[in-house]
Design an enzyme around this catalytic site. Structure first.
Site, PDB file in Angstrom:
ATOM      1  N   HIS A  40       0.830  -1.205   0.000  1.00 51.02           N
ATOM      2  CA  HIS A  40       0.000   0.000   0.000  1.00 51.02           C
ATOM      3  C   HIS A  40       0.865   1.256   0.000  1.00 51.02           C
ATOM      4  O   HIS A  40       2.106   1.168  -0.096  1.00 51.02           O
ATOM      5  CB  HIS A  40      -0.991  -0.020   1.167  1.00 51.02           C
ATOM      6  CG  HIS A  40      -0.354  -0.126   2.524  1.00 51.02           C
ATOM      7  ND1 HIS A  40       0.540   0.804   3.006  1.00 51.02           N
ATOM      8  CD2 HIS A  40      -0.477  -1.065   3.498  1.00 51.02           C
ATOM      9  CE1 HIS A  40       0.926   0.458   4.223  1.00 51.02           C
ATOM     10  NE2 HIS A  40       0.339  -0.681   4.543  1.00 51.02           N
ATOM     11  N   HIS A  43       3.974   1.500   2.349  1.00 52.55           N
ATOM     12  CA  HIS A  43       5.148   0.750   1.882  1.00 52.55           C
ATOM     13  C   HIS A  43       5.844   1.523   0.768  1.00 52.55           C
ATOM     14  O   HIS A  43       7.069   1.640   0.730  1.00 52.55           O
ATOM     15  CB  HIS A  43       4.747  -0.621   1.332  1.00 52.55           C
ATOM     16  CG  HIS A  43       3.948  -1.464   2.275  1.00 52.55           C
ATOM     17  ND1 HIS A  43       2.750  -2.037   1.918  1.00 52.55           N
ATOM     18  CD2 HIS A  43       4.172  -1.829   3.563  1.00 52.55           C
ATOM     19  CE1 HIS A  43       2.279  -2.734   2.941  1.00 52.55           C
ATOM     20  NE2 HIS A  43       3.116  -2.618   3.952  1.00 52.55           N
ATOM     21  N   CYS A 154      -7.289 -13.662  22.734  1.00 56.99           N
ATOM     22  CA  CYS A 154      -8.455 -13.871  21.868  1.00 56.99           C
ATOM     23  C   CYS A 154      -8.212 -15.105  21.028  1.00 56.99           C
ATOM     24  O   CYS A 154      -7.233 -15.171  20.280  1.00 56.99           O
ATOM     25  CB  CYS A 154      -8.688 -12.663  20.955  1.00 56.99           C
ATOM     26  SG  CYS A 154      -9.922 -13.013  19.674  1.00 56.99           S
ATOM     27  N   CYS A 157      -8.239 -14.298  17.158  1.00 52.66           N
ATOM     28  CA  CYS A 157      -6.991 -13.708  16.661  1.00 52.66           C
ATOM     29  C   CYS A 157      -5.794 -14.612  16.943  1.00 52.66           C
ATOM     30  O   CYS A 157      -4.751 -14.463  16.337  1.00 52.66           O
ATOM     31  CB  CYS A 157      -6.707 -12.371  17.337  1.00 52.66           C
ATOM     32  SG  CYS A 157      -7.923 -11.106  17.023  1.00 52.66           S
ATOM     33  N   CYS A 172     -13.088  -8.782  21.928  1.00 51.66           N
ATOM     34  CA  CYS A 172     -12.103  -8.422  20.916  1.00 51.66           C
ATOM     35  C   CYS A 172     -12.728  -7.479  19.887  1.00 51.66           C
ATOM     36  O   CYS A 172     -13.852  -7.702  19.437  1.00 51.66           O
ATOM     37  CB  CYS A 172     -11.610  -9.692  20.216  1.00 51.66           C
ATOM     38  SG  CYS A 172     -10.500  -9.354  18.858  1.00 51.66           S
ATOM     39  N   HIS A 175     -13.236  -9.471  16.842  1.00 51.05           N
ATOM     40  CA  HIS A 175     -14.154 -10.601  17.024  1.00 51.05           C
ATOM     41  C   HIS A 175     -15.164 -10.224  18.102  1.00 51.05           C
ATOM     42  O   HIS A 175     -15.042 -10.653  19.254  1.00 51.05           O
ATOM     43  CB  HIS A 175     -13.386 -11.865  17.440  1.00 51.05           C
ATOM     44  CG  HIS A 175     -12.405 -12.322  16.419  1.00 51.05           C
ATOM     45  ND1 HIS A 175     -11.086 -11.954  16.436  1.00 51.05           N
ATOM     46  CD2 HIS A 175     -12.569 -13.096  15.305  1.00 51.05           C
ATOM     47  CE1 HIS A 175     -10.463 -12.493  15.391  1.00 51.05           C
ATOM     48  NE2 HIS A 175     -11.344 -13.181  14.686  1.00 51.05           N
ATOM     49  N   LYS A 325      -7.526   9.791   8.727  1.00 46.46           N
ATOM     50  CA  LYS A 325      -6.819   8.553   8.471  1.00 46.46           C
ATOM     51  C   LYS A 325      -7.480   7.826   7.301  1.00 46.46           C
ATOM     52  O   LYS A 325      -8.703   7.806   7.191  1.00 46.46           O
ATOM     53  CB  LYS A 325      -6.890   7.694   9.748  1.00 46.46           C
ATOM     54  CG  LYS A 325      -5.750   6.738   9.866  1.00 46.46           C
ATOM     55  CD  LYS A 325      -5.790   6.003  11.183  1.00 46.46           C
ATOM     56  CE  LYS A 325      -5.047   4.731  10.905  1.00 46.46           C
ATOM     57  NZ  LYS A 325      -4.236   4.121  11.755  1.00 46.46           N
ATOM     58  N   LYS A 328     -11.206   2.412   4.158  1.00 46.55           N
ATOM     59  CA  LYS A 328     -12.114   2.014   3.081  1.00 46.55           C
ATOM     60  C   LYS A 328     -13.484   2.647   3.262  1.00 46.55           C
ATOM     61  O   LYS A 328     -14.109   3.083   2.307  1.00 46.55           O
ATOM     62  CB  LYS A 328     -12.239   0.485   3.029  1.00 46.55           C
ATOM     63  CG  LYS A 328     -11.115  -0.137   2.221  1.00 46.55           C
ATOM     64  CD  LYS A 328     -11.357  -1.617   1.965  1.00 46.55           C
ATOM     65  CE  LYS A 328     -10.128  -2.219   1.292  1.00 46.55           C
ATOM     66  NZ  LYS A 328      -9.831  -3.565   1.756  1.00 46.55           N
TER      67      LYS A 328
HETATM   68 ZN    ZN Z   1      -9.883 -11.425  18.036  1.00 52.39          ZN
END
Ligand code: ZN
Length: 560
Positions: A40, A43, A154, A157, A172, A175, A325, A328
């Site tokens: 992106h 980088h 989590c 994750c 989370c 999640h 920032k 999307k």
């Molecule tokens: Zn998570």
């Protein structure tokens, strides 16, 4: 001491520790990038800045080695590979190739592209870990210890979470249906606190270790509190994609030692040939990874008895339209590849170089890039070059004008040359005082601005002197020739000066002026062909035939 001076040994404890130093040899690194997603803008930015710095220094006669690459270990990469349906190896290779292609497309002349999955790197990560395992910290206790790590974990994750990554109720953020569970896990840790005092002394003593100063102060704040032990392992049962710990096959290396050690393995450490590069190493980083590079890395190096990096140069980040920032959902993400597709890599490089800041975030959007492209590149640079060349071809029988200069035009050309030289000398004349760093990351926007200023002066000059009007009187023929020559020769020097930022455009412009391209040479390609570049007025060959006149920046209208 000139840049061609002999070996110098500076005995300065952690900094050089008797390293063999060659004054004109430097080494620039970019961070290595996780391959779990496509390349992106972030980088692209750091890597292009590294390339600009490399070319800029090569113009000044330095020998510069540039490394970049991909970080292919860890949980995120393992999960992304699993989701891809490919074998892990196929996935990592495909993703790493995408980064390499991206940097090729951006015109980055890297000398080494590391993949952390390469065997030499993995072997040396184990080598340094074995060394650390045998090391006693300054307090006389073992440096690496094994202990229970407990925290909120989590299972979605498969990661321990910080409070900031969880909702107030302990769920989370990624999640929302999973509450993080208090979990204990046995892991290896590197004790950092015993090195804190030495590191503080080092950072205080070496004012240029972290640039700019604002980040050195931030680092000192980080170092004003006791440092937690750094977790360096993950149980294999949970993570298999990583370098096995040499002293415990039940574990793989967790992130930092593996990733950071690339800076050493890229230049063949521990083979002594690494020394002359390492003595001049500069890490380019975004401000988000200051702690890993300013705290973890120097302590790992101190503990392993390897000299600390010469410099850490930090830059701020890019914000999307409206100063927010990029995300999307806001629709303000700038995709570097879409920009390249429409405007070319040079235009993106120019925008980044001209607008990036090291201490504060800058804004980027496709609208801003288009405006910069049209006003600065197409209207000012491209248009002036094309107009003068077409005029010259029409008036001087398909040739460049003769090189005899009227005193007034000579003065103007001298002023242009001075501006180009200024762009190269703000902080950059090699000297003992500034050691290895002839040009700083922070000075790139100033360089772009100085060159743009020179282009602006030439546009004003040509508009004011109006050779297209003067030519109507046959008596003005020699003055017209002088005006056109002075400005084409000025443009030649500006194009040479622009080469680090827009190598492709600069060389295409120079070709139209009958000039040889500026090129990197050697194996690796670490020096400028022909050595240090001098900006000398009058190098344009008067009377030479003009080749094909191309449009460097085709005008791009807003697409409705
Ligand atoms: Zn998570």
């Amino acid at each position: 001491m000139g840049i061609d001076g002999p070996w110098v040994i500076i005995d300065d404890s952690f900094r050089t520790r008797g390293l063999r130093i060659e004054m004109n040899r430097t080494y620039i690194t970019t961070p290595i990038y996780y391959v779990n997603a496509a390349p992106h803008l972030g980088h692209a930015h750091t890597t292009v800045m590294a390339d600009i710095l490399k070319r800029y220094r090569c113009m000044l006669g330095y020998d510069v080695f540039l490394s970049t690459g991909t970080d292919e270990h860890g949980q995120k990469n393992q999960e992304a590979a699993a989701k891809s349906g490919l074998s892990t190896d196929e996935y990592l290779t495909g993703q790493s190739d995408a980064f390499r292609r991206a940097f090729d497309l951006l015109g980055v002349d890297y000398d080494f592209f590391v993949r952390t999955t390469r065997p030499f790197h993995k072997t040396q990560v184990q080598f340094i870990e074995s060394r650390l395992k045998e090391t006693m910290a300054p307090d006389g206790e073992p440096l690496i210890i094994q202990k229970l790590y407990s925290g909120l974990y989590c299972s979605g994750c498969e990661q321990f979470k910080r409070d900031a990554d969880l909702t107030d109720d302990g769920f989370c953020l990624e999640h929302p249906n999973l509450r993080a569970e208090q979990t204990e896990e046995n892991n290896y840790f590197l004790r950092m606190e015993p090195y804190r005092a030495d590191l503080v002394t080092y950072v205080e003593k070496n004012a240029d270790f972290v640039q700019p100063e604002q980040y050195r102060q931030e680092l000192l704040v980080m170092l004003s509190q006791p440092l937690e032990d750094l977790c360096i392992s993950r149980p294999k049962a949970r993570l298999s994609l990583g370098v096995e710990l040499p002293f415990d096959p039940e574990f793989v290396t967790y992130v930092w030692i593996d990733a950071l050690v690339n800076y050493l393995t890229n230049v063949n450490w521990p083979d002594p040939s690494y020394e002359t590069r390492w003595a001049g190493v500069e890490h380019l980083i975004g401000k988000d990874i200051l702690k890993t590079h300013g705290v973890f890395w120097p302590i790992i190096l101190m503990a392993a008895n390897v000299p600390l990096p010469r410099r850490i140069s930090v830059h701020a980040h890019w914000l999307g339209a409206g100063g927010q920032k990029m995300s999307k959902s806001l629709g303000n993400v700038v995709d570097p590849f879409e920009v390249i597709e429409t405007y070319g890599a040079s235009a993106l490089r120019w925008f980044l170089a001209r607008n990036m800041r090291v201490t504060s975030d800058s804004q980027i959007s496709v609208d801003l890039i288009r405006a910069t492209y049209n006003t600065e590149l197409a209207n000012q640079l491209g248009n002036l070059l094309q107009r003068l060349l077409k005029f010259s071809a029409a008036r001087f029988d398909g040739c460049l004008p003769a090189s005899d200069l009227d005193p007034k035009d000579n003065e103007h050309l001298k002023a242009i040359r001075q501006l180009v030289c200024n762009a190269y000398s703000a902080n950059n004349l090699p000297s003992e005082a500034n050691g290895f760093e002839p040009v700083e990351l922070a000075s790139i926007p100033k360089m772009a601005e100085d060159l743009l200023h020179a282009i602006g002066l030439m546009n004003e000059y040509v508009t004011r002197e109006a050779p297209w009007t003067l030519i109507k009187e046959p008596a003005n023929a020699s003055r017209v020739q002088s005006i056109v020559y002075a400005n084409l020769d000025g443009l030649r020097m500006v194009l040479e000066g622009l080469w680090p930022i827009m190598p492709d455009i600069a060389n295409r412009g120079l070709a139209m002026l009958g000039q040889a391209p500026l090129e990197l040479t050697g194996s690796p390609r670490t020096t400028l062909a022909g050595g240090r570049h001098e900006f000398i007025a009058g190098r344009l060959v008067g009377g030479a035939r003009i080749g094909v006149i191309e449009t460097l920046f085709p005008r791009i209208e807003t697409i409705a």
